[in-house]
Design an enzyme around this catalytic site. Sequence first.
Site, mmCIF file in Angstrom:
data_model
loop_
_atom_site.group_PDB
_atom_site.id
_atom_site.type_symbol
_atom_site.label_atom_id
_atom_site.label_comp_id
_atom_site.label_asym_id
_atom_site.label_seq_id
_atom_site.Cartn_x
_atom_site.Cartn_y
_atom_site.Cartn_z
ATOM 1 N N ASN A 104 0.800 -1.223 0.000
ATOM 2 C CA ASN A 104 0.000 0.000 0.000
ATOM 3 C C ASN A 104 0.831 1.271 0.000
ATOM 4 O O ASN A 104 0.412 2.285 -0.551
ATOM 5 C CB ASN A 104 -0.928 -0.004 1.219
ATOM 6 C CG ASN A 104 -1.484 1.367 1.518
ATOM 7 O OD1 ASN A 104 -2.354 1.872 0.817
ATOM 8 N ND2 ASN A 104 -0.955 2.010 2.565
ATOM 9 N N SER A 149 -2.935 0.200 -6.538
ATOM 10 C CA SER A 149 -2.589 0.942 -7.744
ATOM 11 C C SER A 149 -3.296 2.298 -7.734
ATOM 12 O O SER A 149 -3.566 2.866 -6.675
ATOM 13 C CB SER A 149 -2.947 0.124 -8.985
ATOM 14 O OG SER A 149 -2.479 0.739 -10.158
ATOM 15 N N TYR A 164 4.091 9.834 -10.563
ATOM 16 C CA TYR A 164 3.174 8.972 -9.808
ATOM 17 C C TYR A 164 2.443 8.000 -10.730
ATOM 18 O O TYR A 164 2.417 6.785 -10.487
ATOM 19 C CB TYR A 164 2.174 9.837 -9.051
ATOM 20 C CG TYR A 164 1.166 9.066 -8.226
ATOM 21 C CD1 TYR A 164 1.534 8.486 -7.019
ATOM 22 C CD2 TYR A 164 -0.156 8.929 -8.652
ATOM 23 C CE1 TYR A 164 0.610 7.781 -6.253
ATOM 24 C CE2 TYR A 164 -1.087 8.232 -7.890
ATOM 25 C CZ TYR A 164 -0.700 7.662 -6.697
ATOM 26 O OH TYR A 164 -1.616 6.968 -5.941
ATOM 27 N N LYS A 205 2.715 3.720 -10.994
ATOM 28 C CA LYS A 205 1.593 2.804 -10.798
ATOM 29 C C LYS A 205 1.393 1.913 -12.025
ATOM 30 O O LYS A 205 1.004 0.744 -11.899
ATOM 31 C CB LYS A 205 0.314 3.584 -10.487
ATOM 32 C CG LYS A 205 0.347 4.302 -9.148
ATOM 33 C CD LYS A 205 0.522 3.349 -7.970
ATOM 34 C CE LYS A 205 0.409 4.059 -6.637
ATOM 35 N NZ LYS A 205 0.508 3.125 -5.487
#
Length: 254
Positions: free
Chosen positions: A85, A136, A150, A154
């Site tokens: 996470n 994700s 970012y 992901k």
Amino acid sequence: MGKVILVTGVSRGIGKSIVDVLFSLDKDTVVYGVARSEAPLKKLKEKYGDRFFYVVGDITEDSVLKQLVNAAVKGHGKIDSLVANAGVLEPVQNVNEIDVNAWKKLYDINFFSIVSLVGIALPELKKTNGNVVFVSSDACNMYFSSWGAYGSSKAALNHFAMTLANEERQVKAIAVAPGIVDTDMQVNIRENVGPSSMSAEQLKMFRGLKENNQLLDSSVPATVYAKLALHGIPDGVNGQYLSYNDPALADFMP
């Protein structure tokens, strides 16, 4: 013995909610968490006692990841699932202002630390036919102003989930986007990185979501992650990237 589950980034937001939901769903579950800040971890320990154990440290350091895995194996003899996470949003910057070192730092947290943790935990996960659940983001395949670092991290994570599922048949993997959740990250978007780095149009959109009460409570996607970790990833979605509310995950919703 109940499930033994590793969760990263448990000090706040979705990570903390995942811990809370896991314990609400199964009284026999044991969670080993990791985060940089000890104070929130102590609170979780005080709340859940001998069901929650933690390691304090930087997940970009392999020594911290090994400590987490070793603690679970020594303490409870196995690892059933891993929920990856932990992640950061910044740097939020236009391509004309790219700071490559800042991108590398983000990738170390959002991607390479997870690759490393999976590698360290994999021998134990294989013993239990375990599950790896990656948190994700919709930003992996949608454009958000100045979120290149970012979003691309992901996207890399999604591909790693597919790779893991195909190359290690004893372990299942899935990447799941949580939707737009009412967390500290959203506060940072509305108050800091949005005004300084994002387009006015997208900043207005994020502020509107808050004003109109359209942000998700973190417990909603956390329930999906927790149920996948507890009950296992179905064969039909193994290796996939899905949104938390995809029909294929209907059985895992609150």
